[in-house]
Design an enzyme around this catalytic site. Structure first.
Site, PDB file in Angstrom:
ATOM      1  N   PRO A 102      53.738  42.084 167.514  1.00 33.88           N
ATOM      2  CA  PRO A 102      53.437  42.545 168.872  1.00 33.88           C
ATOM      3  C   PRO A 102      53.213  44.039 169.037  1.00 33.88           C
ATOM      4  O   PRO A 102      52.738  44.455 170.097  1.00 33.88           O
ATOM      5  CB  PRO A 102      54.673  42.125 169.674  1.00 33.88           C
ATOM      6  CG  PRO A 102      55.742  41.915 168.692  1.00 33.88           C
ATOM      7  CD  PRO A 102      55.135  41.678 167.357  1.00 33.88           C
ATOM      8  N   CYS A 103      53.538  44.858 168.032  1.00 35.91           N
ATOM      9  CA  CYS A 103      53.479  46.310 168.272  1.00 35.91           C
ATOM     10  C   CYS A 103      52.123  46.834 168.735  1.00 35.91           C
ATOM     11  O   CYS A 103      52.046  47.662 169.632  1.00 35.91           O
ATOM     12  CB  CYS A 103      53.982  47.117 167.081  1.00 35.91           C
ATOM     13  SG  CYS A 103      54.088  46.238 165.541  1.00 35.91           S
ATOM     14  N   ARG A 104      51.023  46.288 168.161  1.00 32.73           N
ATOM     15  CA  ARG A 104      49.710  46.812 168.559  1.00 32.73           C
ATOM     16  C   ARG A 104      49.257  46.231 169.894  1.00 32.73           C
ATOM     17  O   ARG A 104      48.419  46.783 170.583  1.00 32.73           O
ATOM     18  CB  ARG A 104      48.644  46.449 167.512  1.00 32.73           C
ATOM     19  CG  ARG A 104      49.033  46.741 166.104  1.00 32.73           C
ATOM     20  CD  ARG A 104      48.749  48.184 165.749  1.00 32.73           C
ATOM     21  NE  ARG A 104      49.386  48.516 164.489  1.00 32.73           N
ATOM     22  CZ  ARG A 104      48.802  48.429 163.319  1.00 32.73           C
ATOM     23  NH1 ARG A 104      47.549  48.020 163.243  1.00 32.73           N
ATOM     24  NH2 ARG A 104      49.465  48.724 162.228  1.00 32.73           N
ATOM     25  N   THR A 105      49.816  45.061 170.213  1.00 32.35           N
ATOM     26  CA  THR A 105      49.347  44.344 171.397  1.00 32.35           C
ATOM     27  C   THR A 105      49.528  45.167 172.664  1.00 32.35           C
ATOM     28  O   THR A 105      48.663  45.179 173.541  1.00 32.35           O
ATOM     29  CB  THR A 105      50.083  42.998 171.536  1.00 32.35           C
ATOM     30  OG1 THR A 105      50.001  42.310 170.298  1.00 32.35           O
ATOM     31  CG2 THR A 105      49.496  42.155 172.633  1.00 32.35           C
TER      32      THR A 105
END
Lengths: 148, 264
Positions: A102-105
């Site tokens: 999820p970090c880039r999301t």
């Protein structure tokens, strides 16, 4: 005439046949994919979890999954694959699932705010294909620019 | 700021005695292998500390399976290697008499229960993603993303090589509240029986700015339940322990509090 026929049939079959593709074994390999979209509370973003099995029931390996994802994303994914797509424990089902981290999301969704009336669909239609999930065009019809 | 260094050191040095035995069905040799005894660090992960266990048992299994992935079970339950060792122990503590008897397998990997772990990179990736998630909860992810790659590596190497000073030289930055007095949310996971772990958004202070305690956290996560016991690192912390202090001192290297919940 009889002897001629006999001669022909003594030759190995693959030189006799002009069209050699008739000799190939075609085995259809079916892969079954299962997708879950979950809300990640820590990052406040949606996350995509999926699994893929071959027809014999075996799970696709991480290398195989990366191989398919890389077809969409030459270059950048290769360096970051360990931080983008790995196996994780499904938060509810507790089973292993391949998960898009999820970090880039969060960054991506932030950039969509003014441009999409349904960021969930925009997100899914962007990241889904990376892992084999193609949305029906009907979904796209429901997304209009927020600035209409 | 994690000031109580003595506590940090004690937590870091926690060890458990384990007796590893090969699954009897997989013994290929005429003679059954000796059990392998090992003191394992509570804070680490099984794949990081069992190289010698693997080496010891490989020669007793089917010679064609030498490349097979090793996996462990306790009492018939596959052990989730991605949980820190101490968490696994505390989860099953009531069924364990020391030394902890664990069975080693090389066959029939339970793919529907365990994540694969073919290399240390898998463990590193998992560890770093926990650190990032904890950072998002504590600091809106501002600390980890501002760190250089070498700092990330130092955290990982410090854990792998059991180097307290090396690890904490970087981890202390993650334990600072950065500008505010407290973390935004406390990173924690609660384990209870067989179900999925529970994770909620819990602040370390009330709306009035008062420090919240372990008791507050448990009341929020398990409302209307009495008679619960919370175990972490093999101890039951007092209910009045402030959450901010707990998070700074009793977190595992992944920066999460891992709390095992038992009913009396």
């Amino acid at each position: 005439k009889e002897s001629k026929l006999c001669d022909t049939f003594e030759e190995p079959l693959d030189t006799f046949l002009e069209d050699k593709s008739m000799l190939e074994n075609t085995v259809e390999e079916r892969t079954t994919w299962e997708y879950h979209v979950m809300y990640n509370q820590s990052y406040s973003v949606p996350t995509l979890h999926f699994n893929a099995w071959r027809s014999d029931g075996a799970l696709l390996s991480l290398e195989e999954v990366w191989g398919r994802a890389l077809k969409c994303y030459r270059g950048s994914l290769e360096d970051d694959k360990w931080t983008v797509l790995t196996q994780q424990e499904h938060p509810i089902l507790r089973r292993p699932f391949y998960t898009l981290h999820p970090c880039r999301t969060a960054e991506f969704l932030e950039s969509l705010k003014e441009k999409s009336s349904n960021i969930l669909i925009t997100w899914l239609s962007t990241f889904g294909p990376v892992v084999g999930l193609l949305l029906d065009f009907q979904y796209g019809r429901s997304v209009a620019s927020a600035n209409h | 700021m994690a000031n109580d260094r003595e506590v940090l050191r004690e937590i870091w040095e926690g060890r458990l005695p384990v007796c590893f035995q090969l699954n009897s069905e997989e013994t290929y040799s005429l003679q059954a292998p000796d059990a392998y005894y090992l003191m394992v660090p509570r804070l680490s992960y099984f794949p990081l500390v069992t190289d010698k266990v693997r080496k010891h048992f490989l020669k007793y299994i089917n010679p064609e399976k030498q490349e097979a992935e090793m996996w462990l079970d306790f009492n018939g339950q596959p052990l989730r290697w991605h949980y820190p060792i101490g968490v696994l122990f505390d989860m099953y503590a009531s069924d364990i008499q020391l030394p902890w008897n664990i069975t080693v397998h090389f066959d029939k990997f339970p793919e529907d229960e365990l994540l694969h772990c073919p290399s240390r990179e898998v463990v590193e990736s998992h560890f770093m993603s926990c650190i990032k998630e904890a950072d998002v909860l504590k600091h809106r992810s501002q600390v980890v993303s501002n760190m250089q790659k070498k700092d990330h590596n130092q955290l990982w190497l410090g854990l792998q090589n059991d180097k307290f000073d090396q690890f904490w030289a970087v981890n202390r930055k993650l334990m600072e509240a950065s500008g505010e007095e407290v973390f935004k949310y406390i990173p924690f996971r609660c384990y209870r029986g067989d179900g999925p772990f529970v994770q909620h958004l819990v602040r370390p202070v009330t709306e009035e700015g008062q420090k919240k305690t372990l008791h507050h956290l448990i009341s929020e996560v398990f409302p209307n339940e009495t008679d619960l016991h919370v175990m972490t690192h093999g101890i039951e912390p007092p209910w009045e322990t402030p959450l901010q202090w707990l998070s700074e001192h009793l977190s595992y290297p992944d920066n999460f509090l891992h709390l095992c919940i038992q009913t009396s």
